[in-house]
Design a protein around this motif. Structure first.
Motif, PDB file in Angstrom:
ATOM      1  N   ILE A 125      10.585  10.573  14.772  1.00  0.00           N
ATOM      2  CA  ILE A 125      11.351  10.401  15.738  1.00  0.00           C
ATOM      3  C   ILE A 125      11.180   9.469  16.875  1.00  0.00           C
ATOM      4  CG2 ILE A 125      12.784  11.500  17.308  1.00  0.00           C
ATOM      5  CD1 ILE A 125      12.540  14.349  15.731  1.00  0.00           C
ATOM      6  N   VAL A 126      11.851   8.475  17.109  1.00  0.00           N
ATOM      7  CA  VAL A 126      11.524   7.424  18.186  1.00  0.00           C
ATOM      8  C   VAL A 126      12.294   7.614  19.429  1.00  0.00           C
ATOM      9  CG1 VAL A 126      11.362   5.059  18.628  1.00  0.00           C
ATOM     10  CG2 VAL A 126      10.930   5.872  16.334  1.00  0.00           C
ATOM     11  N   LEU A 127      11.882   7.812  20.556  1.00  0.00           N
ATOM     12  CA  LEU A 127      12.565   7.656  21.789  1.00  0.00           C
ATOM     13  C   LEU A 127      12.472   6.594  22.460  1.00  0.00           C
ATOM     14  CD1 LEU A 127      11.279  11.129  22.966  1.00  0.00           C
ATOM     15  CD2 LEU A 127      13.511  10.678  21.684  1.00  0.00           C
ATOM     16  N   THR A 128      13.375   5.920  23.115  1.00  0.00           N
ATOM     17  CA  THR A 128      13.464   4.603  23.751  1.00  0.00           C
ATOM     18  C   THR A 128      13.990   4.825  25.142  1.00  0.00           C
ATOM     19  OG1 THR A 128      15.128   3.932  22.664  1.00  0.00           O
ATOM     20  CG2 THR A 128      13.213   3.273  21.566  1.00  0.00           C
ATOM     21  N   ASP A 129      13.555   4.032  26.210  1.00  0.00           N
ATOM     22  CA  ASP A 129      13.890   4.113  27.416  1.00  0.00           C
ATOM     23  C   ASP A 129      13.703   2.562  27.805  1.00  0.00           C
ATOM     24  OD1 ASP A 129      15.161   4.226  30.063  1.00  0.00           O
ATOM     25  OD2 ASP A 129      13.449   5.599  30.777  1.00  0.00           O
ATOM     26  N   ASN A 130      14.628   1.493  27.761  1.00  0.00           N
ATOM     27  CA  ASN A 130      14.149  -0.029  28.190  1.00  0.00           C
ATOM     28  C   ASN A 130      12.785  -0.280  27.520  1.00  0.00           C
ATOM     29  OD1 ASN A 130      16.616  -0.126  29.685  1.00  0.00           O
ATOM     30  ND2 ASN A 130      15.612   1.001  31.494  1.00  0.00           N
ATOM     31  N   THR A 131      11.718  -0.391  28.735  1.00  0.00           N
ATOM     32  CA  THR A 131      10.378  -0.887  28.154  1.00  0.00           C
ATOM     33  C   THR A 131       9.470   0.320  27.657  1.00  0.00           C
ATOM     34  OG1 THR A 131       9.406  -0.396  30.505  1.00  0.00           O
ATOM     35  CG2 THR A 131      10.252  -2.346  30.113  1.00  0.00           C
ATOM     36  N   ALA A 132      10.043   1.528  27.721  1.00  0.00           N
ATOM     37  CA  ALA A 132       9.209   2.523  27.192  1.00  0.00           C
ATOM     38  C   ALA A 132       9.715   2.999  25.821  1.00  0.00           C
ATOM     39  CB  ALA A 132       9.216   3.725  27.920  1.00  0.00           C
ATOM     40  N   THR A 133       8.891   3.125  24.806  1.00  0.00           N
ATOM     41  CA  THR A 133       8.989   3.608  23.539  1.00  0.00           C
ATOM     42  C   THR A 133       7.862   4.524  23.113  1.00  0.00           C
ATOM     43  OG1 THR A 133      10.018   1.425  22.893  1.00  0.00           O
ATOM     44  CG2 THR A 133       9.224   2.868  21.004  1.00  0.00           C
ATOM     45  N   THR A 134       8.268   5.515  22.459  1.00  0.00           N
ATOM     46  CA  THR A 134       7.453   6.706  21.933  1.00  0.00           C
ATOM     47  C   THR A 134       7.738   7.231  20.641  1.00  0.00           C
ATOM     48  OG1 THR A 134       6.766   7.599  24.306  1.00  0.00           O
ATOM     49  CG2 THR A 134       6.098   8.795  22.559  1.00  0.00           C
ATOM     50  N   THR A 135       6.926   7.225  19.775  1.00  0.00           N
ATOM     51  CA  THR A 135       7.053   7.729  18.187  1.00  0.00           C
ATOM     52  C   THR A 135       6.316   9.011  18.141  1.00  0.00           C
ATOM     53  OG1 THR A 135       7.440   5.427  17.325  1.00  0.00           O
ATOM     54  CG2 THR A 135       6.967   7.195  15.902  1.00  0.00           C
ATOM     55  N   TYR A 136       7.257   9.980  17.848  1.00  0.00           N
ATOM     56  CA  TYR A 136       6.724  11.487  17.484  1.00  0.00           C
ATOM     57  C   TYR A 136       6.662  11.809  16.167  1.00  0.00           C
ATOM     58  CZ  TYR A 136       6.890  12.567  22.671  1.00  0.00           C
ATOM     59  OH  TYR A 136       6.758  12.600  24.049  1.00  0.00           O
ATOM     60  N   THR A 137       5.947  12.355  15.488  1.00  0.00           N
ATOM     61  CA  THR A 137       5.839  12.745  14.115  1.00  0.00           C
ATOM     62  C   THR A 137       5.916  14.213  13.998  1.00  0.00           C
ATOM     63  OG1 THR A 137       4.394  10.929  13.399  1.00  0.00           O
ATOM     64  CG2 THR A 137       4.573  12.513  12.090  1.00  0.00           C
ATOM     65  N   VAL A 138       7.020  14.673  13.279  1.00  0.00           N
ATOM     66  CA  VAL A 138       7.196  16.241  13.093  1.00  0.00           C
ATOM     67  C   VAL A 138       6.634  16.814  11.701  1.00  0.00           C
ATOM     68  CG1 VAL A 138       9.043  17.749  12.960  1.00  0.00           C
ATOM     69  CG2 VAL A 138       9.228  15.932  14.299  1.00  0.00           C
ATOM     70  N   TYR A 139       5.831  17.568  11.922  1.00  0.00           N
ATOM     71  CA  TYR A 139       5.106  18.204  10.765  1.00  0.00           C
ATOM     72  C   TYR A 139       5.562  19.958  10.631  1.00  0.00           C
ATOM     73  CZ  TYR A 139       1.741  14.288  11.267  1.00  0.00           C
ATOM     74  OH  TYR A 139       1.163  13.167  11.558  1.00  0.00           O
ATOM     75  N   VAL A 140       6.008  20.125   9.219  1.00  0.00           N
ATOM     76  CA  VAL A 140       6.336  21.489   9.171  1.00  0.00           C
ATOM     77  C   VAL A 140       5.577  22.286   8.468  1.00  0.00           C
ATOM     78  CG1 VAL A 140       8.316  23.057   8.285  1.00  0.00           C
ATOM     79  CG2 VAL A 140       9.126  20.848   9.255  1.00  0.00           C
ATOM     80  N   THR A 141       4.921  23.560   8.933  1.00  0.00           N
ATOM     81  CA  THR A 141       4.107  24.248   8.123  1.00  0.00           C
ATOM     82  C   THR A 141       4.608  25.463   7.725  1.00  0.00           C
ATOM     83  OG1 THR A 141       3.002  25.119  10.344  1.00  0.00           O
ATOM     84  CG2 THR A 141       1.933  23.158   9.324  1.00  0.00           C
ATOM     85  N   MET A 142       4.195  25.955   6.535  1.00  0.00           N
ATOM     86  CA  MET A 142       4.431  27.393   6.141  1.00  0.00           C
ATOM     87  C   MET A 142       3.659  28.241   6.663  1.00  0.00           C
ATOM     88  SD  MET A 142       7.371  25.936   5.000  1.00  0.00           S
ATOM     89  CE  MET A 142       8.031  27.717   4.106  1.00  0.00           C
ATOM     90  N   ILE A 143       4.324  29.401   7.098  1.00  0.00           N
ATOM     91  CA  ILE A 143       3.375  30.616   7.428  1.00  0.00           C
ATOM     92  C   ILE A 143       3.273  31.636   6.533  1.00  0.00           C
ATOM     93  CG2 ILE A 143       3.496  32.516   9.289  1.00  0.00           C
ATOM     94  CD1 ILE A 143       5.089  30.974  10.937  1.00  0.00           C
ATOM     95  N   SER A 144       2.144  31.823   6.062  1.00  0.00           N
ATOM     96  CA  SER A 144       1.928  32.927   5.060  1.00  0.00           C
ATOM     97  C   SER A 144       1.344  34.280   5.595  1.00  0.00           C
ATOM     98  CB  SER A 144       0.814  32.318   3.868  1.00  0.00           C
ATOM     99  OG  SER A 144      -0.357  31.934   4.864  1.00  0.00           O
ATOM    100  N   ASN A 145       0.748  34.185   6.895  1.00  0.00           N
ATOM    101  CA  ASN A 145       0.151  35.256   7.331  1.00  0.00           C
ATOM    102  C   ASN A 145       0.559  35.361   8.901  1.00  0.00           C
ATOM    103  OD1 ASN A 145      -1.667  36.777   5.275  1.00  0.00           O
ATOM    104  ND2 ASN A 145      -2.399  34.683   5.286  1.00  0.00           N
ATOM    105  N   PRO A 146       1.769  35.776   9.198  1.00  0.00           N
ATOM    106  CA  PRO A 146       2.472  35.758  10.501  1.00  0.00           C
ATOM    107  C   PRO A 146       1.726  36.748  11.326  1.00  0.00           C
ATOM    108  CG  PRO A 146       3.782  36.856   8.817  1.00  0.00           C
ATOM    109  CD  PRO A 146       2.768  36.139   8.198  1.00  0.00           C
ATOM    110  N   VAL A 147       1.735  36.477  12.705  1.00  0.00           N
ATOM    111  CA  VAL A 147       1.242  37.528  13.812  1.00  0.00           C
ATOM    112  C   VAL A 147       2.051  38.225  14.426  1.00  0.00           C
ATOM    113  CG1 VAL A 147      -0.825  35.767  14.014  1.00  0.00           C
ATOM    114  CG2 VAL A 147       0.968  35.874  15.458  1.00  0.00           C
ATOM    115  N   ALA A 148       3.427  37.893  14.259  1.00  0.00           N
ATOM    116  CA  ALA A 148       4.737  38.621  14.875  1.00  0.00           C
ATOM    117  C   ALA A 148       5.747  38.486  14.031  1.00  0.00           C
ATOM    118  CB  ALA A 148       4.917  37.813  16.365  1.00  0.00           C
TER     119      ALA A 148
END
Length: 465
Positions: free
Chosen positions: A188-211
């Motif tokens: 996902i890319v966020l832009t604001d004029n001279t500012a640009t930031t790219t975030y990467t989303v990772y989905v992990t599967m929970i096998s042993n939940p704590v709650a």
């Protein structure tokens, strides 16, 4: 003669009214009359190139500078154009330290208007991420977002809706609120004029939940709106949390080895007694032996609304001590909050549950607020009314073996001891009051409702640490 006196009296009233209007304008630097144009900032430019965006409504002059701009402490006004006849407390050629906001005061005769002059760097920062309501953990160092889900979350990762909250002027690509494929890392890319930031989303599967949030439905998306909102709060705010159906628990499909906390929020027509609860909740009762084992090994429980009866099923509360004052339906709308939302009386404001809450000025030390103006609650309640076997707070505590936490002329929240015989870690919190509500079918501006999440975080820490 009478007519003449009436005319003079009317003229006097008109004169007084005009004086009052002008006095009000001078008092708060803002005219109630539609005369903004007389004190309008038509143009403001700093350093010959940074032009302000003017918001008369917000009384704001916002100047954006590049993301790496570091000279806000010495900026020159190179252009300032005002309404005809207006003057200002700053002029062209003035040098200002704009590391913080400054007030530009514009005057035109008896009219005065104050603008906030603010210089902000371009910024493209993600502040919140939700995948089908499940909150992601944002790491600003490596610009990663981790979302933890379980196989029974009900989320189609190949076509899931995501929502992004970001810095004020940033644009999100792809757009927030759209669908995407999260079966692999997604950018996902966020832009604001001279500012640009790219975030990467990772989905992990929970096998042993704590709650765990436990419910009758096969997955979160199939819960009723009130329960779904509560479940999504848990999975979005407690790391390693997951949804589990009662069938998952009873069949052994869900690993319980690491579980330290269970949240059961049941929104439905209330039960008149414990036998009514058992008859209406066969799936919950089918899993009770496993839930008892969790409680016995020190797992903490939060039970809300009609779910407070489950404390009896766990063996933490005597079978004949069920709430005697219950009402409500399984609907979503009941009471709409006006400008003065309901408050809730707590018996010990120093209790860990009530710490860090947003307080209302002038509110008594024994009261909290969990609702907001415009919020509509369903108000389904299971509580102890002070009559019959429960004449007072002490009687409720004696019958339940617990400790009363709050209520107005009743006990509608209480806590029970752990299987080891102490309050706190491994204990049970029962919130029977309808004031503890998660979903409003009407829009509202959150001011106090975030207290719900704070109370739940407090409960989680109190029961698990």
């Amino acid at each position: 003669m009478i007519t003449k006196i009436k005319k003079l009296f009317s003229a006097g009233l008109l004169c007084c009214a005009m004086v009052a209007v002008l006095t009000a304008c001078n008092k708060d630097n803002t005219s109630d009359m539609k005369l903004d144009g007389a004190c309008l900032v038509e143009e403001l430019v700093l350093n010959g190139q940074y032009r302000a965006t003017v918001s008369v409504e917000k009384k704001l002059l916002k100047v954006k500078v590049p993301v790496d701009f570091t000279a806000k402490d010495n900026m020159e006004i190179t252009s300032l154009r005002l309404s005809a006849g207006a003057t200002a407390n700053y002029k062209v050629g003035d040098h200002l330290n704009l590391d913080g906001s400054k007030t530009l005061k514009v005057s035109n005769g008896n009219l005065v208007m104050d603008y906030q002059l603010s210089v902000r760097n371009d910024e493209a920062i993600m502040t919140n991420f939700l995948l089908e309501g499940v909150k992601g953990a944002i790491n600003q160092d490596d610009k990663s977002v981790t979302v933890s889900v379980t196989g029974n979350s009900g989320i189609d990762l190949a076509n899931a809706t995501f929502e992004v909250q970001c810095s004020e002027d940033a644009v999100c690509t792809p757009a927030s609120g759209t669908k995407a494929n999260f079966t692999e890392p997604f950018q996902i890319v966020l832009t604001d004029n001279t500012a640009t930031t790219t975030y990467t989303v990772y989905v992990t599967m929970i096998s042993n939940p704590v709650a765990l949030f436990v419910g009758e439905a096969e997955n979160i998306e199939m819960l009723n709106p009130e329960e779904k909102a509560a479940a999504k709060w848990l999975t979005g705010n407690i790391p390693g949390s997951a949804y589990a159906s009662w069938d998952d628990i009873a069949s052994g499909n869900m690993s319980l080895d690491e579980v330290r906390f269970v949240f059961f929020h049941r929104h439905c027509t209330p039960y008149g007694n414990y036998n009514g609860f058992k008859d209406a909740e066969p799936k919950a009762m089918a899993a009770v032996s496993m839930m008892k084992e969790l409680w016995k090994r020190g797992v903490g429980f939060v039970l809300q609304r009609s779910a407070v009866n489950y404390a009896i099923a766990l063996g933490a509360q005597p079978e004949d001590s069920y709430p005697n004052n219950v009402w409500g339906t399984d609907g979503e709308g009941s009471d709409l909050m006006g400008a003065d939302p309901w408050t809730y009386r707590v018996f010990d404001i120093a209790h860990p549950l009530w710490q860090g809450l947003t307080r209302s000025p002038g509110l008594g030390d024994d009261r909290i607020i969990t609702l907001d103006e415009g919020y509509t609650i369903c108000n389904t309640t299971s509580q102890f009314g002070f009559w019959g076997d429960y004449p007072n707070e002490a009687a409720v505590e004696a019958r339940t073996g617990g400790r009363a936490l709050g209520g107005d002329g009743n006990v509608s929240s209480w806590e029970l001891k752990s299987a080891q015989g102490s309050y706190g870690k491994g204990g049970i919190i029962c919130f029977g009051t309808g004031v503890f509500d998660w979903n409003s079918p009407t829009p509202y501006e959150p001011k106090y409702h975030d207290n719900m999440g704070r109370i739940m975080l407090n409960a989680y820490n109190y029961l698990t640490k």
